[in-house]
Write a protein that holds these residues in place. Structure first.
Motif, short mmCIF file in Angstrom:
data_model
loop_
_atom_site.label_atom_id
_atom_site.label_comp_id
_atom_site.label_asym_id
_atom_site.label_seq_id
_atom_site.Cartn_x
_atom_site.Cartn_y
_atom_site.Cartn_z
N ASP A 147 -55.95 23.98 -50.77
CA ASP A 147 -56.30 25.18 -49.99
C ASP A 147 -57.41 24.93 -48.98
O ASP A 147 -58.31 25.73 -48.81
CB ASP A 147 -56.70 26.33 -50.93
CG ASP A 147 -55.55 26.78 -51.82
OD1 ASP A 147 -54.41 26.80 -51.31
OD2 ASP A 147 -55.79 27.10 -52.98
N LEU A 148 -57.33 23.77 -48.31
CA LEU A 148 -58.32 23.39 -47.30
C LEU A 148 -57.65 23.34 -45.93
O LEU A 148 -56.49 22.94 -45.81
CB LEU A 148 -58.91 22.02 -47.62
CG LEU A 148 -59.66 21.92 -48.94
CD1 LEU A 148 -59.96 20.47 -49.28
CD2 LEU A 148 -60.93 22.74 -48.89
N GLN A 149 -58.38 23.74 -44.92
CA GLN A 149 -57.90 23.65 -43.53
C GLN A 149 -58.24 22.26 -43.01
O GLN A 149 -59.40 21.90 -42.90
CB GLN A 149 -58.57 24.71 -42.67
CG GLN A 149 -58.18 24.65 -41.21
CD GLN A 149 -56.69 24.91 -40.98
OE1 GLN A 149 -56.14 25.83 -41.52
NE2 GLN A 149 -56.07 24.08 -40.19
N PRO A 150 -57.23 21.43 -42.71
CA PRO A 150 -57.52 20.07 -42.24
C PRO A 150 -57.94 20.02 -40.78
O PRO A 150 -57.45 20.78 -39.95
CB PRO A 150 -56.19 19.35 -42.44
CG PRO A 150 -55.17 20.43 -42.36
CD PRO A 150 -55.82 21.69 -42.87
N VAL A 151 -58.86 19.11 -40.51
CA VAL A 151 -59.34 18.83 -39.16
C VAL A 151 -59.33 17.32 -39.01
O VAL A 151 -59.80 16.60 -39.89
CB VAL A 151 -60.77 19.36 -38.95
CG1 VAL A 151 -61.28 19.03 -37.57
CG2 VAL A 151 -60.82 20.86 -39.19
N SER A 152 -58.77 16.81 -37.92
CA SER A 152 -58.73 15.35 -37.71
C SER A 152 -60.01 14.87 -37.05
O SER A 152 -60.54 15.52 -36.15
CB SER A 152 -57.54 14.97 -36.81
OG SER A 152 -56.34 15.18 -37.50
N LEU A 153 -60.47 13.73 -37.50
CA LEU A 153 -61.62 13.05 -36.88
C LEU A 153 -61.11 11.79 -36.23
O LEU A 153 -60.25 11.10 -36.75
CB LEU A 153 -62.67 12.68 -37.93
CG LEU A 153 -63.42 13.82 -38.57
CD1 LEU A 153 -64.42 13.26 -39.58
CD2 LEU A 153 -64.14 14.65 -37.55
N HIS A 154 -61.68 11.48 -35.07
CA HIS A 154 -61.25 10.28 -34.34
C HIS A 154 -62.40 9.32 -34.23
O HIS A 154 -63.50 9.63 -34.26
CB HIS A 154 -60.76 10.65 -32.94
CG HIS A 154 -59.64 11.65 -32.98
ND1 HIS A 154 -58.35 11.29 -33.27
CD2 HIS A 154 -59.62 12.99 -32.81
CE1 HIS A 154 -57.58 12.36 -33.25
NE2 HIS A 154 -58.32 13.41 -32.97
#
Length: 85
Positions: free
Chosen positions: A78-85
């Motif tokens: 139940d987590l909102q994913p965010v991509s890191l570059h």
């Protein structure tokens, strides 16, 4: 300061808890980086890349061999994913 401007201070401790329990960060990492963030990970061939999922506070959650698997892990928790570059 104008009436439309607001200033506030966020402590490092408060910043560390932003997004806690709601946001997860995904990042593709190579074997050398993985050893630093996941000390218990077994030795891997140089150049091996895996997807890592981290809690908002930087705590490692899981490793996956594919981006879609890391994404699924975020949703399962139940987590909102965010991509890191």
């Amino acid at each position: 300061m104008t009436e439309n401007e607001m200033k506030f201070t966020v402590t490092p401790q408060q910043l560390a808890h932003l997004g806690e329990g709601a946001i997860a960060y995904m990042r593709e990492m190579d074997a050398a980086e993985l050893k630093v963030k996941f000390p218990g990970v077994p030795d891997m061939a140089p150049g091996t890349k895996l997807w890592a999922l981290f809690a908002a506070n930087g705590q490692p959650i899981l490793l996956a061999d594919a981006r879609d698997a890391a994404l699924a892990g975020a949703f399962q928790n139940d987590l909102q994913p965010v991509s890191l570059h």
